[in-house]
Write a protein that holds these residues in place. Sequence first.
Motif, PDB file in Angstrom:
ATOM      1  N   TYR A 252       6.562   9.555  -0.982  1.00  0.00           N
ATOM      2  CA  TYR A 252       6.726   8.423  -1.826  1.00  0.00           C
ATOM      3  C   TYR A 252       6.846   9.043  -3.161  1.00  0.00           C
ATOM      4  O   TYR A 252       7.155   9.226  -4.411  1.00  0.00           O
ATOM      5  CB  TYR A 252       7.508   7.621  -1.737  1.00  0.00           C
ATOM      6  CG  TYR A 252       8.314   6.662  -2.568  1.00  0.00           C
ATOM      7  CD1 TYR A 252       9.578   7.257  -2.934  1.00  0.00           C
ATOM      8  CD2 TYR A 252       8.171   5.250  -3.377  1.00  0.00           C
ATOM      9  CE1 TYR A 252      10.579   6.344  -3.658  1.00  0.00           C
ATOM     10  CE2 TYR A 252       8.400   4.748  -3.679  1.00  0.00           C
ATOM     11  CZ  TYR A 252       9.964   5.923  -4.083  1.00  0.00           C
ATOM     12  OH  TYR A 252      10.887   4.324  -5.242  1.00  0.00           O
ATOM     13  N   LYS A 253       5.466   8.195  -4.147  1.00  0.00           N
ATOM     14  CA  LYS A 253       4.942   8.442  -5.368  1.00  0.00           C
ATOM     15  C   LYS A 253       4.565   9.402  -5.340  1.00  0.00           C
ATOM     16  O   LYS A 253       4.623   9.858  -7.124  1.00  0.00           O
ATOM     17  CB  LYS A 253       3.862   7.203  -5.219  1.00  0.00           C
ATOM     18  CG  LYS A 253       4.581   5.789  -5.014  1.00  0.00           C
ATOM     19  CD  LYS A 253       5.057   5.249  -6.189  1.00  0.00           C
ATOM     20  CE  LYS A 253       5.358   4.139  -6.330  1.00  0.00           C
ATOM     21  NZ  LYS A 253       5.912   3.524  -8.153  1.00  0.00           N
ATOM     22  N   ILE A 254       3.739  10.681  -5.133  1.00  0.00           N
ATOM     23  CA  ILE A 254       3.815  11.198  -5.642  1.00  0.00           C
ATOM     24  C   ILE A 254       5.234  12.357  -6.433  1.00  0.00           C
ATOM     25  O   ILE A 254       5.674  13.000  -7.480  1.00  0.00           O
ATOM     26  CB  ILE A 254       2.521  12.474  -4.534  1.00  0.00           C
ATOM     27  CG1 ILE A 254       2.075  11.855  -4.211  1.00  0.00           C
ATOM     28  CG2 ILE A 254       2.263  13.327  -5.276  1.00  0.00           C
ATOM     29  CD1 ILE A 254       0.625  12.556  -3.846  1.00  0.00           C
TER      30      ILE A 254
ATOM     31  N   HIS B  20       0.670  -1.266  -0.274  1.00  0.00           N
ATOM     32  CA  HIS B  20       0.043   0.336  -0.257  1.00  0.00           C
ATOM     33  C   HIS B  20       1.153   1.102  -0.143  1.00  0.00           C
ATOM     34  O   HIS B  20       2.063   1.031   0.825  1.00  0.00           O
ATOM     35  CB  HIS B  20      -0.923  -0.053   1.182  1.00  0.00           C
ATOM     36  CG  HIS B  20      -2.221   1.145   1.121  1.00  0.00           C
ATOM     37  ND1 HIS B  20      -1.683   2.311   1.458  1.00  0.00           N
ATOM     38  CD2 HIS B  20      -3.259   1.257   1.315  1.00  0.00           C
ATOM     39  CE1 HIS B  20      -3.175   3.017   1.713  1.00  0.00           C
ATOM     40  NE2 HIS B  20      -3.562   1.947   0.588  1.00  0.00           N
ATOM     41  N   TYR B  21       0.145   2.438  -0.133  1.00  0.00           N
ATOM     42  CA  TYR B  21       0.965   3.651  -0.492  1.00  0.00           C
ATOM     43  C   TYR B  21       1.494   4.434   1.248  1.00  0.00           C
ATOM     44  O   TYR B  21       2.157   4.828   0.903  1.00  0.00           O
ATOM     45  CB  TYR B  21       0.102   4.871  -1.206  1.00  0.00           C
ATOM     46  CG  TYR B  21      -0.450   4.320  -2.963  1.00  0.00           C
ATOM     47  CD1 TYR B  21       0.531   4.493  -3.315  1.00  0.00           C
ATOM     48  CD2 TYR B  21      -1.628   4.119  -2.888  1.00  0.00           C
ATOM     49  CE1 TYR B  21       0.520   4.527  -5.104  1.00  0.00           C
ATOM     50  CE2 TYR B  21      -1.748   4.337  -4.220  1.00  0.00           C
ATOM     51  CZ  TYR B  21      -0.880   4.015  -4.807  1.00  0.00           C
ATOM     52  OH  TYR B  21      -1.263   4.263  -6.237  1.00  0.00           O
ATOM     53  N   TYR B  22       1.202   3.805   1.918  1.00  0.00           N
ATOM     54  CA  TYR B  22       1.473   3.769   3.343  1.00  0.00           C
ATOM     55  C   TYR B  22       2.914   3.127   3.766  1.00  0.00           C
ATOM     56  O   TYR B  22       2.570   3.637   5.032  1.00  0.00           O
ATOM     57  CB  TYR B  22      -0.142   3.966   3.791  1.00  0.00           C
ATOM     58  CG  TYR B  22      -1.320   4.566   3.577  1.00  0.00           C
ATOM     59  CD1 TYR B  22      -1.258   5.652   2.455  1.00  0.00           C
ATOM     60  CD2 TYR B  22      -2.681   4.696   4.453  1.00  0.00           C
ATOM     61  CE1 TYR B  22      -1.672   6.163   2.444  1.00  0.00           C
ATOM     62  CE2 TYR B  22      -3.737   5.701   4.363  1.00  0.00           C
ATOM     63  CZ  TYR B  22      -3.703   6.525   3.727  1.00  0.00           C
ATOM     64  OH  TYR B  22      -5.076   7.113   2.824  1.00  0.00           O
ATOM     65  N   THR B  23       3.273   2.951   3.172  1.00  0.00           N
ATOM     66  CA  THR B  23       4.141   1.805   3.837  1.00  0.00           C
ATOM     67  C   THR B  23       5.041   2.521   2.938  1.00  0.00           C
ATOM     68  O   THR B  23       5.404   3.225   2.615  1.00  0.00           O
ATOM     69  CB  THR B  23       4.273   0.243   3.250  1.00  0.00           C
ATOM     70  OG1 THR B  23       3.608   0.035   2.011  1.00  0.00           O
ATOM     71  CG2 THR B  23       3.328  -0.211   3.111  1.00  0.00           C
ATOM     72  N   SER B  24       6.049   2.027   4.325  1.00  0.00           N
ATOM     73  CA  SER B  24       7.762   2.939   4.362  1.00  0.00           C
ATOM     74  C   SER B  24       8.189   3.192   2.887  1.00  0.00           C
ATOM     75  O   SER B  24       7.899   2.290   2.166  1.00  0.00           O
ATOM     76  CB  SER B  24       8.478   2.814   5.050  1.00  0.00           C
ATOM     77  OG  SER B  24       9.023   1.354   4.531  1.00  0.00           O
ATOM     78  N   GLU B  25       9.069   3.545   2.567  1.00  0.00           N
ATOM     79  CA  GLU B  25       9.221   4.874   1.461  1.00  0.00           C
ATOM     80  C   GLU B  25      10.196   3.363   0.875  1.00  0.00           C
ATOM     81  O   GLU B  25      10.313   2.491  -0.324  1.00  0.00           O
ATOM     82  CB  GLU B  25      10.526   5.592   1.469  1.00  0.00           C
ATOM     83  CG  GLU B  25      10.513   6.011   0.305  1.00  0.00           C
ATOM     84  CD  GLU B  25      11.265   7.434  -0.087  1.00  0.00           C
ATOM     85  OE1 GLU B  25      10.664   8.614   0.833  1.00  0.00           O
ATOM     86  OE2 GLU B  25      12.727   7.526  -0.391  1.00  0.00           O
TER      87      GLU B  25
ATOM     88  N   MET C 217       0.322   0.733   9.641  1.00  0.00           N
ATOM     89  CA  MET C 217       1.777   0.412   8.699  1.00  0.00           C
ATOM     90  C   MET C 217       2.570   0.643   8.539  1.00  0.00           C
ATOM     91  O   MET C 217       3.437   0.100   8.006  1.00  0.00           O
ATOM     92  CB  MET C 217       1.475   1.597   7.257  1.00  0.00           C
ATOM     93  CG  MET C 217      -0.596   1.837   7.178  1.00  0.00           C
ATOM     94  SD  MET C 217      -0.358   0.581   5.603  1.00  0.00           S
ATOM     95  CE  MET C 217      -2.285   0.805   5.214  1.00  0.00           C
ATOM     96  N   GLU C 218       3.093   1.309   9.635  1.00  0.00           N
ATOM     97  CA  GLU C 218       4.595   1.361  10.087  1.00  0.00           C
ATOM     98  C   GLU C 218       5.353  -0.199  10.674  1.00  0.00           C
ATOM     99  O   GLU C 218       6.436  -0.358  10.533  1.00  0.00           O
ATOM    100  CB  GLU C 218       5.057   2.704  11.357  1.00  0.00           C
ATOM    101  CG  GLU C 218       4.777   4.010  10.613  1.00  0.00           C
ATOM    102  CD  GLU C 218       5.915   3.859   9.740  1.00  0.00           C
ATOM    103  OE1 GLU C 218       6.898   3.977  10.439  1.00  0.00           O
ATOM    104  OE2 GLU C 218       5.401   4.919   8.417  1.00  0.00           O
ATOM    105  N   LEU C 219       4.289  -0.653  10.567  1.00  0.00           N
ATOM    106  CA  LEU C 219       5.074  -2.198  11.253  1.00  0.00           C
ATOM    107  C   LEU C 219       5.079  -3.286   9.642  1.00  0.00           C
ATOM    108  O   LEU C 219       5.850  -4.511  10.201  1.00  0.00           O
ATOM    109  CB  LEU C 219       3.716  -2.902  12.000  1.00  0.00           C
ATOM    110  CG  LEU C 219       3.107  -2.898  13.220  1.00  0.00           C
ATOM    111  CD1 LEU C 219       1.578  -2.972  13.543  1.00  0.00           C
ATOM    112  CD2 LEU C 219       4.008  -2.379  14.470  1.00  0.00           C
ATOM    113  N   ASN C 220       5.165  -3.127   8.845  1.00  0.00           N
ATOM    114  CA  ASN C 220       5.563  -3.528   7.744  1.00  0.00           C
ATOM    115  C   ASN C 220       7.384  -3.330   7.038  1.00  0.00           C
ATOM    116  O   ASN C 220       7.251  -3.105   7.008  1.00  0.00           O
ATOM    117  CB  ASN C 220       4.673  -2.878   6.912  1.00  0.00           C
ATOM    118  CG  ASN C 220       3.619  -4.005   6.493  1.00  0.00           C
ATOM    119  OD1 ASN C 220       3.213  -4.826   5.869  1.00  0.00           O
ATOM    120  ND2 ASN C 220       2.079  -2.829   6.860  1.00  0.00           N
ATOM    121  N   THR C 221       8.317  -3.945   8.469  1.00  0.00           N
ATOM    122  CA  THR C 221       9.516  -4.121   7.904  1.00  0.00           C
ATOM    123  C   THR C 221       9.365  -4.654   7.170  1.00  0.00           C
ATOM    124  O   THR C 221       9.774  -5.737   6.858  1.00  0.00           O
ATOM    125  CB  THR C 221       9.760  -3.539   9.356  1.00  0.00           C
ATOM    126  OG1 THR C 221       9.875  -4.752  10.030  1.00  0.00           O
ATOM    127  CG2 THR C 221       9.326  -2.706   9.973  1.00  0.00           C
TER     128      THR C 221
END
Length: 354
Positions: free
Chosen positions: A271-273, A50-55, A303-307
Motif C-alpha cells: 500500500y505505502k510503496i 504498522h505497515y503490515y496492517t490492512s490498507e 496483524m490481520e486482527l487489527n480490524t
Amino acid sequence: MALKMIDGVFVPEKFELPPRPDPAQQRQDAELFAEALELIRERKALLLAHYYTSETMQKLCEASGGFIGDSLELARMGSESPSALIILAGVRFMGETAKILSPDKRVVMPSLKAECSLDLCCQAEDLARVKSAHPEAVVVAYANTSAAVKAQSDWIVTSSLAVELGKYLSKSGRDIIWVPDRHLGSYIASLSGADLWCWPGRCIVHDAFEANALKFVMQEHPQAKVLVHPEASEEVVKLAHFVGSTSQILNFAKTDGGKEFIIATERNIFYKISQACPEVKLIEAPVASRSGYCISCANCPWMELNTLAGLIAALKEPEGHEVFVDEEVRVKALPPLKRMLEFSADLKAGRIVV
Ligand code: 13P
Ligand code: SF4
C-alpha cells in the motif's frame, strides 16, 4: 565463534493461527471507516499503525493524522507524542513497547490477541537459563519479544539498527546472546563480525519465502530488484539487491529509480510503496507451501486482527483492549529500550560511527 545456535530452548514447531478475516469482515471494516475516524478525533487519540496492517487501517491512520511506520519509528512516535491515548495497530510487543516507554499514557490495541511468532519463540525462563550459562555475554533482544524478555536484556534492537548495533558491540570483544530470530541473527553475524549465540526462533511469514522459487521469478523479471526483510532465510537474503527493515525497504523503493521490485516481506507494505511510487511494478516474492497451501501467504495472520471493529471497541470500552505491563518488569525493560532509541539518535547524528 561467529555464530553458534543455542539449543535446549522451547521453540514451537507449529503456531496456532487466528482465523483469517473473511471478505464480509473486510467490507464491514470499510463501512466502519467514518465511525472510527470520528471516535479517534473525539477521544483525541493518536493512531500508530504498522505497515503490515490492512490498507483500510493505514488509510484510517492517514485520515486521522496518525503515523504509519516500522517498529522503531512506532516506538519513537509513541514516546514523543503528547497524546495521552495511543491506539497501537500492530502486534502485542509493539503495544507493550509503547506502554513501557510511556507508562502514563493509555495504550489500547484493536486486539490483544495479536501475537508474533518470534515473541512466542522466546520464553523468559529459557532466556534466564541461557544467560546463566554465558554470564559474560551481552544480551541483545529483538524488539519482537515480550516485556519479560526485554527486562532481562542489555539491549533491544529493531531490524533497522541490528547490523549497526552488532558492529558497535563487536568492538567490545564480548559474545552476544541474540534472541529470538535465527535468520536475523545469522545476518547480523555475517555483516558485523560479532560472535553470536543465536536463538532458533523464526517469523512464520518471512521464514516461508523460498529461494529456489524466487530464482524463477527473478528470471521472469530480469529487470526487477529484490527487496528483502532480514527475517527471511539466508538463501533468500543472498538473492537480495537490498535488505532492510520495512521503512528501509519503502525508502529504497522511493529513491532507487527502479521500475520493478520483487518484495520479500509482508504484503500490506505494498500500500505505502504503491502510494509513494505509483508507476512501479510490485511483485510478491514466492512462499513455500505445505500440501499446496501456503501457511502465511506473505500475510501476517496476527496483524490481520487489527480490524476497525476492534479499534472502535477499544475506544468505546478499553477493557480487554488496554495494554498493561507489570511495573517491576517495565522498570527493567525501560533502560535497554531507551538505549536503543539513544543509539539510533546517535547514529543518525553521527555521534556514533560503526
Ligand atoms: P520492522 O522493524 O521492519 O517494522 O519489522 C517488524 C516486524 O514484525 C517484521 O516482521
Ligand atoms: Fe511477527 Fe512475523 Fe508477524 Fe512480523 S510478520 S509481526 S515478525 S509474525
